[in-house]
Design a protein around this motif. Structure first.
Motif, PDB file in Angstrom:
ATOM      1  N   MET A 296      43.421  32.062  50.743  1.00  0.00           N
ATOM      2  CA  MET A 296      42.524  32.848  49.890  1.00  0.00           C
ATOM      3  C   MET A 296      42.879  32.721  48.418  1.00  0.00           C
ATOM      4  O   MET A 296      42.048  33.002  47.554  1.00  0.00           O
ATOM      5  N   ARG A 310      32.145  29.778  59.135  1.00  0.00           N
ATOM      6  CA  ARG A 310      33.338  30.070  59.918  1.00  0.00           C
ATOM      7  C   ARG A 310      32.914  30.401  61.343  1.00  0.00           C
ATOM      8  O   ARG A 310      31.829  30.940  61.576  1.00  0.00           O
ATOM      9  N   TYR A 317      40.083  29.303  65.344  1.00  0.00           N
ATOM     10  CA  TYR A 317      39.248  29.586  64.188  1.00  0.00           C
ATOM     11  C   TYR A 317      38.886  28.254  63.529  1.00  0.00           C
ATOM     12  O   TYR A 317      39.732  27.373  63.390  1.00  0.00           O
ATOM     13  N   TRP A 319      36.821  26.558  60.118  1.00  0.00           N
ATOM     14  CA  TRP A 319      36.169  26.760  58.831  1.00  0.00           C
ATOM     15  C   TRP A 319      35.631  25.443  58.300  1.00  0.00           C
ATOM     16  O   TRP A 319      36.297  24.412  58.385  1.00  0.00           O
ATOM     17  N   ASP A 336      43.724  33.691  61.897  1.00  0.00           N
ATOM     18  CA  ASP A 336      42.623  33.921  60.967  1.00  0.00           C
ATOM     19  C   ASP A 336      43.170  33.934  59.544  1.00  0.00           C
ATOM     20  O   ASP A 336      43.516  34.979  58.994  1.00  0.00           O
ATOM     21  N   GLY A 339      40.827  35.940  56.645  1.00  0.00           N
ATOM     22  CA  GLY A 339      40.453  37.346  56.708  1.00  0.00           C
ATOM     23  C   GLY A 339      38.968  37.566  56.554  1.00  0.00           C
ATOM     24  O   GLY A 339      38.155  37.032  57.310  1.00  0.00           O
ATOM     25  N   SER A 340      38.590  38.342  55.504  1.00  0.00           N
ATOM     26  CA  SER A 340      37.182  38.723  55.321  1.00  0.00           C
ATOM     27  C   SER A 340      36.420  37.804  54.368  1.00  0.00           C
ATOM     28  O   SER A 340      35.294  38.101  53.999  1.00  0.00           O
ATOM     29  N   VAL A 341      37.020  36.692  53.951  1.00  0.00           N
ATOM     30  CA  VAL A 341      36.327  35.763  53.048  1.00  0.00           C
ATOM     31  C   VAL A 341      35.039  35.279  53.710  1.00  0.00           C
ATOM     32  O   VAL A 341      35.034  34.854  54.868  1.00  0.00           O
ATOM     33  N   GLY A 342      33.922  35.352  52.978  1.00  0.00           N
ATOM     34  CA  GLY A 342      32.637  34.969  53.539  1.00  0.00           C
ATOM     35  C   GLY A 342      32.081  33.694  52.948  1.00  0.00           C
ATOM     36  O   GLY A 342      32.627  33.131  51.987  1.00  0.00           O
ATOM     37  N   GLN A 345      32.140  31.978  49.089  1.00  0.00           N
ATOM     38  CA  GLN A 345      33.300  32.370  48.297  1.00  0.00           C
ATOM     39  C   GLN A 345      34.290  31.217  48.166  1.00  0.00           C
ATOM     40  O   GLN A 345      34.319  30.296  48.984  1.00  0.00           O
TER      41      GLN A 345
END
Length: 361
Positions: A296, A310, A317, A319, A336, A339-342, A345
């Motif tokens: 990140m 993702r 996982y 990406w 993972d 995390g919450s990266v969409g 981004q």
């Protein structure tokens, strides 16, 4: 390699059609040691089935030699080569019981009945079809995996010098195919019979094989152990055929020290890569998604990219990311890491130079 240790030798074997206009097999040399499993792997139309048919005596080479246990088999029919064949269709006789299916080859050789009974029971035990439970069953009473074992038993009972597998598990579902690949390898190793496995399925080839011969357009383009070919392919074709691959075009090659060098790839990014061979501007940088790390924040020396998508499948996982010039990369991990990266981004991509390779385009 001592010649008597070779179960199979192909020496510059060619098979041309249409007066030489179609080169189905174009100068293949390959050897299989006694007790070894070698898979011939490649896309449809690459020539792998034609090679198998020439080994079996179902096709005649245009040029070259084929030797089985040191004997040149030119002019010998399939029944004279002591080869076992396991086909994709399995070719189990529906009107015969399991016992009679397995015994068929021995009966054709006029083997004595008491010897046939003994050998059939022995080989059914070997393929985990206990004769007391399965000998009298009919093919329509068996599962796909059991039919596969019957076909294998019928081949092994004749004690062939070499076994040829022509994608016999193609019709099985993935889970059963993976299981049978492990079982068939264990049986082959127990008997010590040399085997050639022809397939387009790289996962089954990797599970089954001691070595893999990758074919493309009638030629063998790389031979080696499965892990070596997966991690160190000789070309982009081999790398991509054996699974997901990240491949970057080299714009500029810089001098390096020892086994590493620096290269400039898309958008002026510089990478330190393993340089077993210096290919210059025409080469590519290759690395597997499983060796690609995403983070990140920039760890220092990372390449910034935009996350495209993702997903999570079977504990992995995955990406997909994209650079501003449109180049895409893929990363895999059991953790993972984002995390919450969409999507859309920024993320940073790094790869250990030890896990990279320079390959031919």
């Amino acid at each position: 390699m001592i010649e008597q240790d070779l179960a199979l030798e192909l020496q510059n074997v060619k098979r041309h059609f249409a007066g030489g206009k179609v080169r189905a097999v174009d100068g293949v040399s390959l050897s299989v040691r006694a007790g070894e499993i070698v898979s011939i792997l490649g896309p449809s139309g690459c020539g792998k089935t034609t090679i198998m048919r020439m080994i079996a005596g179902l096709e005649t080479p245009t040029e070259g030699r084929i030797r089985i246990h040191g004997r040149d088999v030119a002019g010998l029919g399939p029944h004279q080569r002591n080869i076992g064949l396991v086909f994709q269709s399995l070719a189990v006789f529906p009107h015969m019981s399991v016992e009679k299916n397995v015994a068929f080859g021995l009966r054709m050789r006029n083997v004595a009945s008491e010897i046939i009974r003994s050998k059939v029971r022995e080989v059914l035990e070997l393929v985990q079809l206990p004769p007391d439970n399965f000998a009298t069953r009919w093919p329509n009473e068996l599962s796909g995996g059991q039919l596969q074992r019957v076909a294998l038993a019928r081949t092994l009972v004749t004690e062939p010098a070499l076994v040829l597998f022509d994608e016999p598990m193609a019709a099985l579902d993935r889970r059963l195919r993976d299981y049978m690949a492990v079982e068939m390898r264990a049986i082959q190793k127990k008997l010590g019979i040399a085997a050639v496995y022809v397939t387009h399925d790289q996962e089954t080839a990797s599970t089954m094989s001691d070595r893999i011969a990758v074919m493309n357009r009638g030629r063998v383009v790389q031979v080696g152990p499965p892990a070596e070919i997966y991690d160190a392919p000789a070309s982009c074709f081999v790398g991509e055929f054996l699974g997901d691959a990240n491949i970057l075009t080299i714009r500029k090659l810089f001098d390096g020290n020892g086994p590493f060098c620096e290269v400039e790839v898309e958008a002026g990014r510089r990478l330190r890569v393993k340089a077993a061979q210096h290919l210059g501007k025409g080469g590519r940088v290759f690395f597997r998604p499983g060796r690609t790390k995403v983070q990140m924040a920039d760890p220092g020396g990372g390449m910034e990219a935009k996350l495209v998508s993702r997903s999570f499948t079977a504990g992995i996982y995955r990406w997909k990311m994209e650079f501003p010039d449109g180049t895409t990369l893929v990363a895999h991990s059991t953790q993972d890491d984002l995390g919450s990266v969409g999507a859309g981004q920024s993320i940073w991509v790094t790869v250990d130079p030890e896990q990279t390779r320079l390959v031919e385009a």
